[in-house]
Design an enzyme around this catalytic site. Structure first.
Site, PDB file in Angstrom:
ATOM      1  N   GLU A 225      34.307  60.493  20.880  1.00  0.00           N
ATOM      2  CA  GLU A 225      34.604  61.722  20.144  1.00  0.00           C
ATOM      3  C   GLU A 225      35.418  61.390  18.892  1.00  0.00           C
ATOM      4  OE1 GLU A 225      37.211  64.189  22.392  1.00  0.00           O
ATOM      5  OE2 GLU A 225      37.566  65.591  20.753  1.00  0.00           O
TER       6      GLU A 225
ATOM      7  N   ASP B 139      38.818  62.817  24.240  1.00  0.00           N
ATOM      8  CA  ASP B 139      40.250  63.058  24.410  1.00  0.00           C
ATOM      9  C   ASP B 139      40.505  63.849  25.688  1.00  0.00           C
ATOM     10  OD1 ASP B 139      40.911  61.791  22.101  1.00  0.00           O
ATOM     11  OD2 ASP B 139      40.884  63.633  20.871  1.00  0.00           O
TER      12      ASP B 139
ATOM     13  N   ASP C 135      41.881  66.548  26.264  1.00  0.00           N
ATOM     14  CA  ASP C 135      42.315  67.909  25.916  1.00  0.00           C
ATOM     15  C   ASP C 135      41.120  68.860  25.995  1.00  0.00           C
ATOM     16  OD1 ASP C 135      40.783  67.336  23.742  1.00  0.00           O
ATOM     17  OD2 ASP C 135      42.437  67.350  22.282  1.00  0.00           O
TER      18      ASP C 135
ATOM     19  N   ASP D 189      39.196  70.357  23.729  1.00  0.00           N
ATOM     20  CA  ASP D 189      38.000  70.018  22.964  1.00  0.00           C
ATOM     21  C   ASP D 189      37.249  68.847  23.588  1.00  0.00           C
ATOM     22  OD1 ASP D 189      38.139  72.015  21.124  1.00  0.00           O
ATOM     23  OD2 ASP D 189      39.371  70.864  19.695  1.00  0.00           O
TER      24      ASP D 189
END
Ligand code: 2B7
Length: 633
Positions: free
Chosen positions: A426, A499, A501, A503
């Site tokens: 990503e 990541d 998180d 997203d």
């Protein structure tokens, strides 16, 4: 096809003797193995079927006897027994002992005839230790016995009876010095007898196994091939309960067709000429296919199911088709590798026009069925176009050079899929770090720009045309959907690295859904993984320890003497090359979660829920899922 003609010994032209059959049996019956052995039965049964096709026989009984012999009995007219004008012996003896003797070379006797090789009963006699033929005619029972084709006595009358019944019974014992096996296979024969019964509506075939435990099957189908298509579709979901059926008879030619569509994507066209299965097809099948394509195109265009200028191809209209085509041809010419392809050129046009007329009429009278069929064909057309576009895209990429691989891909040097890995990363910056961190020999990096298209929301053509997805699929190499080829897989492990998180979780979900929908075999075969980056780094003096969740962190803090320096990783981009290698990419120390098909299904469902408009539940859901993804995936 049932015009009765004067038929007696004079009609039988004798062409040659039996020499050679025992020397080269395979030339006459194909082989001396299992197939050849069973061919003997078919040759005898074919004679009975010829009587049935002439309309003078309605029951055939086949018995596998306990002594290893086979009996075939029919209630036809009974083989002629009058004296042959040339040979001065009974016609029965000529038929059984002379090669090629018989009505098959005298076309006036039978309008049509089965029997692929046309060598008939004389070949069976020559390859049998013993044969016995009994004929019932005009109140008398005639009988003659043979050993390897040689009559043991003249034809004799062994009995008399009152009544009108007529018929022929043949019993033979195959010669075990010729055949590698002389054991008959009940199921093998039974399949062919069922087929014959389907192809001759009203004909009853009784099949008895009297060898050990007595077995008996009866095949009798008043509906003929109409019942045949239904039987072929018995395990499928049919699209219309009543098959399309039509029949046409012309001089020296009979056509019969039955069609029933099912919801599968395959076709099954069974074609026959004089009850012989024409496995290689031929002019009858070609004529049928041409007409089917034209009629469905015309109908679909007329009803607006396809747009003007759109054309359904043969493969489109045959998706889900089950058809039985039975033709009766007076002088069939067989071609092809296995001589199971009809060559008569006149049949194509006749079949085409008969099919066009009958199918056109059926469509007019049965609009619901017609719509179902035309819609299925148009769906096949769209699927084909989408697949073509996707393929073109990949081909275009290949033409760009550099092995056709996307420019953003930092490929590894090894070409062995079993040792290579593709990291899907990503973000551009994390992608850059990963490129610096990786083992160039075995690890390839493909950075993603933001989020990929949600494949749940777009059709295949659009999805595969998007740059990110096209790049990814090109790098993986297998192709998608029906065109998927596992042997083209370029990396043994496909690793999603995002990541920890919200997203990141979303991107992970989008990627898993993509794999689940387009390349499920990759997941099933265990090629798809999720990388697990750490959440914390503990520094004690010169030593770094990485921790992957909060529980681990608590434990780590308890265990250590002295206070370690704790730092939190939020995103991959916070790490340098070395840290990323140590924590997430080094095969010796990293954590990888293998993705199961259940994980992918879950991701797919998650996306469906997320398609709603409300922002808040969406955020919440993603957050919860993000947490879960870190720990469980
Ligand atoms: C081509 C030769 C073999 N044949 C006839 C007539 C009836 C008939 C047969 C038969 C196998 C096992 C039971 C025709 C045809 C000889 O000519 S052979 N039935 N059945 C048979 O072999 N069954 C026949 C016209 C008028 N009368 C009789």
């Amino acid at each position: 096809m049932s015009d009765k003609k004067e038929y007696n010994a004079e009609n039988i032209k004798v062409l040659e003797g039996l020499e050679g059959v025992r020397k080269r049996p395979a030339m006459y019956i194909g082989s001396t193995g299992k197939e050849g052995l069973h061919h003997l039965v078919y040759e005898i049964v074919d004679n009975s079927v010829d009587e049935a096709m002439a309309g003078v026989c309605d029951t055939i009984t086949v018995t596998l006897n306990a002594d290893g012999s086979v009996s075939v009995e029919d209630n036809g007219r009974g083989m002629p027994v009058d004296k042959h004008p040339v040979y001065k012996v009974s016609a029965m003896e000529v038929i059984v002992t002379k090669l090629h003797a018989g009505g098959k070379f005298d076309k006036g006797s039978y309008a049509v005839s089965g029997g692929l090789h046309g060598v008939g009963i004389s070949v069976v006699a020559a390859l049998s230790k013993k044969m016995r033929v009994e004929v019932k005619r005009e109140g008398k029972i005639y009988m003659q016995e043979y050993k390897i084709g040689t009559p043991q006595k003249e034809v004799e009358v062994i009995g008399k009876y009152d009544g009108k019944e007529t018929g022929t019974k043949v019993t033979f014992m195959p010669d075990d010095t010729i055949f590698s096996t002389t054991t008959f296979d009940f199921n093998y024969l039974s399949t062919r007898f069922r087929e014959i019964a389907f192809l001759n509506a009203g004909l009853k075939i009784i099949f008895i196994d009297a060898r050990e435990k007595e077995k008996k099957e009866e095949f009798h189908f008043a509906g003929g091939i109409l019942e045949f298509v239904k039987w072929l579709n018995r395990t499928k979901q049919s699209l219309h309960s009543k098959p399309v059926y039509f029949k046409k008879e012309a001089e020296g030619l009979g056509i019969e067709v039955a069609i029933q569509y099912n919801d599968s994507y395959n076709d099954n066209i069974q074609s026959f000429v004089n009850t012989i299965n024409t496995i290689e097809g031929g002019t009858h099948v070609a004529g049928f296919k041409t007409a089917l394509t034209r009629v469905i195109n015309d109908y679909a265009e007329k009803k607006g199911i396809i747009k003007k200028g759109e054309k359904l191809e043969g493969d489109d209209v045959r998706e889900g088709l089950t058809a039985v085509i039975s033709t009766k041809v007076k002088e069939p010419q067989f071609e092809g590798q296995t001589k199971t392809k009809l060559g008569n050129s006149e049949i194509k046009g006749i079949m085409d026009s008969a099919t066009t007329a009958a199918l056109g009429e059926f469509f007019e009278e049965n609009p619901t069925v017609a719509n179902t069929i035309a819609k299925k064909a148009s769906e096949a057309l769209r699927a084909r176009e989408a697949a073509k576009k996707a393929k073109e895209l990949v081909r275009r990429k290949n033409a760009l050079g550099g092995g056709g691989l996307p420019g953003k891909l930092a490929d590894c040097s090894s070409k062995k899929a079993e040792e290579t890995e593709l990291y899907i990363v990503e973000g551009q910056s994390a992608g850059g770090t990963a490129k610096g961190a990786r083992d160039r020999e075995c690890q390839a990096i493909l950075p993603l720009r933001g989020k990929i298209l949600n494949v749940e929301k777009s059709n295949p053509a659009k999805a595969l045309a998007s740059e990110e997805i096209a790049n990814l699929m090109t790098a993986i190499g297998t192709g998608v959907g029906d065109g998927f080829k596992m042997e083209e897989l370029r990396y043994g492990k496909i690793i999603i690295m995002t990541d920890a998180d919200v997203d990141g979780a979303h991107i992970k979900t989008l990627l898993l859904t993509l794999f689940y929908r387009y390349t499920p075999h990759l997941i099933e075969a265990g090629h798809v993984f999720v990388a697990v980056p750490p959440l914390f780094k503990l520094r004690k003096g010169q030593k770094d320890v990485y921790v992957y969740n909060e529980e681990e962190l608590k434990k780590a803090l308890k265990d250590t003497s002295g206070k370690p320096e704790v730092s939190r990783f939020k995103g991959l981009g916070e790490m340098n090359d070395e840290q990323l290698w140590d924590t997430t990419m080094n095969p010796k120390t990293r954590i990888l979660k293998q993705v199961s098909i259940e994980d992918a299904v879950e991701a797919d469902e998650t996306l469906s829920v997320l398609m709603g408009d409300a922002v808040e539940p969406r955020r919440k859901f993603i957050e919860e899922n993000a947490k879960m993804a870190e720990v469980d995936l």
